[in-house]
Scaffold this motif. Structure first.
Motif, mmCIF file in Angstrom:
data_model
loop_
_atom_site.group_PDB
_atom_site.id
_atom_site.type_symbol
_atom_site.label_atom_id
_atom_site.label_comp_id
_atom_site.label_asym_id
_atom_site.label_seq_id
_atom_site.Cartn_x
_atom_site.Cartn_y
_atom_site.Cartn_z
ATOM 1 N N PHE A 211 0.832 -1.203 0.000
ATOM 2 C CA PHE A 211 0.000 0.000 0.000
ATOM 3 C C PHE A 211 0.870 1.257 0.000
ATOM 4 O O PHE A 211 0.685 2.161 -0.812
ATOM 5 C CB PHE A 211 -0.961 0.032 1.193
ATOM 6 C CG PHE A 211 -1.704 1.333 1.261
ATOM 7 C CD1 PHE A 211 -2.786 1.551 0.433
ATOM 8 C CD2 PHE A 211 -1.271 2.355 2.094
ATOM 9 C CE1 PHE A 211 -3.443 2.779 0.436
ATOM 10 C CE2 PHE A 211 -1.922 3.578 2.104
ATOM 11 C CZ PHE A 211 -3.010 3.788 1.275
ATOM 12 N N VAL A 212 1.818 1.318 0.914
ATOM 13 C CA VAL A 212 2.658 2.508 1.070
ATOM 14 C C VAL A 212 3.461 2.788 -0.209
ATOM 15 O O VAL A 212 3.550 3.929 -0.657
ATOM 16 C CB VAL A 212 3.595 2.345 2.290
ATOM 17 C CG1 VAL A 212 4.707 3.363 2.291
ATOM 18 C CG2 VAL A 212 2.788 2.432 3.575
ATOM 19 N N LEU B 214 6.904 12.643 -3.142
ATOM 20 C CA LEU B 214 6.689 13.033 -1.744
ATOM 21 C C LEU B 214 6.802 11.827 -0.813
ATOM 22 O O LEU B 214 7.360 11.931 0.277
ATOM 23 C CB LEU B 214 5.332 13.719 -1.582
ATOM 24 C CG LEU B 214 5.174 15.037 -2.345
ATOM 25 C CD1 LEU B 214 3.747 15.555 -2.217
ATOM 26 C CD2 LEU B 214 6.180 16.071 -1.872
ATOM 27 N N ARG B 215 6.285 10.674 -1.258
ATOM 28 C CA ARG B 215 6.431 9.447 -0.455
ATOM 29 C C ARG B 215 7.902 9.112 -0.249
ATOM 30 O O ARG B 215 8.322 8.767 0.855
ATOM 31 C CB ARG B 215 5.750 8.262 -1.149
ATOM 32 C CG ARG B 215 4.267 8.240 -0.995
ATOM 33 C CD ARG B 215 3.683 6.990 -1.626
ATOM 34 N NE ARG B 215 3.365 7.280 -3.012
ATOM 35 C CZ ARG B 215 3.254 6.396 -3.972
ATOM 36 N NH1 ARG B 215 3.438 5.119 -3.738
ATOM 37 N NH2 ARG B 215 2.931 6.765 -5.193
ATOM 38 N N ALA C 227 6.794 20.753 3.584
ATOM 39 C CA ALA C 227 5.817 20.320 4.587
ATOM 40 C C ALA C 227 5.982 18.828 4.899
ATOM 41 O O ALA C 227 5.958 18.425 6.066
ATOM 42 C CB ALA C 227 4.401 20.614 4.103
ATOM 43 N N VAL C 228 6.165 18.022 3.876
ATOM 44 C CA VAL C 228 6.355 16.579 4.075
ATOM 45 C C VAL C 228 7.652 16.315 4.824
ATOM 46 O O VAL C 228 7.682 15.520 5.769
ATOM 47 C CB VAL C 228 6.329 15.837 2.710
ATOM 48 C CG1 VAL C 228 6.879 14.423 2.829
ATOM 49 C CG2 VAL C 228 4.914 15.822 2.155
ATOM 50 N N ILE D 53 -3.045 13.302 4.015
ATOM 51 C CA ILE D 53 -2.410 13.414 5.333
ATOM 52 C C ILE D 53 -2.457 12.069 6.047
ATOM 53 O O ILE D 53 -1.454 11.620 6.619
ATOM 54 C CB ILE D 53 -3.065 14.523 6.176
ATOM 55 C CG1 ILE D 53 -2.794 15.894 5.536
ATOM 56 C CG2 ILE D 53 -2.543 14.484 7.615
ATOM 57 C CD1 ILE D 53 -3.625 17.027 6.133
ATOM 58 N N SER D 54 -3.603 11.407 6.020
ATOM 59 C CA SER D 54 -3.719 10.091 6.666
ATOM 60 C C SER D 54 -2.719 9.108 6.082
ATOM 61 O O SER D 54 -2.081 8.332 6.812
ATOM 62 C CB SER D 54 -5.139 9.547 6.495
ATOM 63 O OG SER D 54 -6.058 10.354 7.177
ATOM 64 N N GLU D 55 -2.566 9.141 4.777
ATOM 65 C CA GLU D 55 -1.627 8.219 4.140
ATOM 66 C C GLU D 55 -0.178 8.615 4.408
ATOM 67 O O GLU D 55 0.680 7.746 4.604
ATOM 68 C CB GLU D 55 -1.937 8.110 2.646
ATOM 69 C CG GLU D 55 -3.274 7.425 2.424
ATOM 70 C CD GLU D 55 -3.662 7.228 0.975
ATOM 71 O OE1 GLU D 55 -2.800 7.374 0.078
ATOM 72 O OE2 GLU D 55 -4.848 6.893 0.726
ATOM 73 N N LEU D 56 0.104 9.907 4.475
ATOM 74 C CA LEU D 56 1.455 10.357 4.835
ATOM 75 C C LEU D 56 1.806 9.888 6.248
ATOM 76 O O LEU D 56 2.931 9.424 6.490
ATOM 77 C CB LEU D 56 1.558 11.884 4.741
ATOM 78 C CG LEU D 56 2.892 12.481 5.186
ATOM 79 C CD1 LEU D 56 4.040 12.002 4.302
ATOM 80 C CD2 LEU D 56 2.797 14.005 5.187
ATOM 81 N N VAL D 57 0.855 9.981 7.154
ATOM 82 C CA VAL D 57 1.066 9.496 8.526
ATOM 83 C C VAL D 57 1.446 8.016 8.500
ATOM 84 O O VAL D 57 2.395 7.588 9.173
ATOM 85 C CB VAL D 57 -0.199 9.736 9.387
ATOM 86 C CG1 VAL D 57 -0.135 8.976 10.697
ATOM 87 C CG2 VAL D 57 -0.396 11.227 9.628
ATOM 88 N N LEU D 58 0.743 7.235 7.704
ATOM 89 C CA LEU D 58 1.027 5.805 7.607
ATOM 90 C C LEU D 58 2.385 5.543 6.960
ATOM 91 O O LEU D 58 3.125 4.656 7.388
ATOM 92 C CB LEU D 58 -0.081 5.097 6.823
ATOM 93 C CG LEU D 58 0.031 3.582 6.757
ATOM 94 C CD1 LEU D 58 -0.048 2.963 8.152
ATOM 95 C CD2 LEU D 58 -1.050 3.023 5.851
#
Length: 182
Positions: free
Chosen positions: A60-61, A71-72, A123-124, A154-159
């Motif tokens: 997923f990530v 960004l990831r 920001a990331v 944002i939720s996915e960045l947190v993960l």
């Protein structure tokens, strides 16, 4: 050499099939090099259920998040740099280049230095660095993320950031060597 040996597929029920599935999944994805099972996967292979759970999360990530690939990767490299995880840095350098991140930015994130980052990149990087350093955010960090990204992003960045914390918590203490890239 890793602190615990790599799992031997012939000695762990179901592992040969899981390794074949992982290799097939990577081989069918142009964003991920077909290098088979990672060294971390070979350490986790002693528990096929744990390896399968890890693979689902990292798939997923790495492949399914709506957060833009550059960004990831920047978030991943920032976490790795703060946590001093050469495994993550080494294994993600090819992905960074494929994502179009220039070498100056990669070097700035992984080794320190100067580079021009846009507002979303800053920001990331700030989010990933703050979480990696203290598992907390400075005033204004979340507001900046909310200004620039959707709640889903944002939720996915947190993960993403949390996943690479977990990976560092596996590979650093177990002294897992980075994978060899062809």
């Amino acid at each position: 050499m890793a602190a615990i040996p790599f799992a031997v597929p012939e000695n762990v029920p179901g592992l040969s099939e899981l390794y074949a599935e992982i290799a097939l999944r990577k081989g069918n994805n142009p964003n991920r090099p077909n290098r088979g099972v990672s060294n971390m996967g070979k350490v986790l292979g002693h528990s096929p259920k744990a390896l399968c759970a890890h693979q689902n999360l990292t798939t997923f990530v790495l492949d399914k998040s709506i957060v833009a690939l550059p960004l990831r990767v920047l978030a991943t490299l920032q976490v790795a740099a703060v946590l001093k995880c050469s495994y993550i840095i080494h294994n993600n350098l090819p992905r960074a280049l494929r994502a179009g991140i220039d070498q100056k930015k990669i070097t700035a994130v992984t080794q320190g230095g100067e580079a021009e980052f846009d507002a979303k990149e800053r920001a990331v990087l700030n989010y990933a660095r703050q979480v990696a350093q203290g598992r907390a955010l400075e005033s204004g960090t979340m507001s900046e993320l909310r200004r620039l990204f959707s709640l889903q992003e944002i939720s996915e960045l947190v993960l993403i950031v949390a996943t690479y914390h977990m990976i560092a918590a596996i590979v650093n203490p177990l002294e897992v060597e980075p994978d060899v890239h062809a």
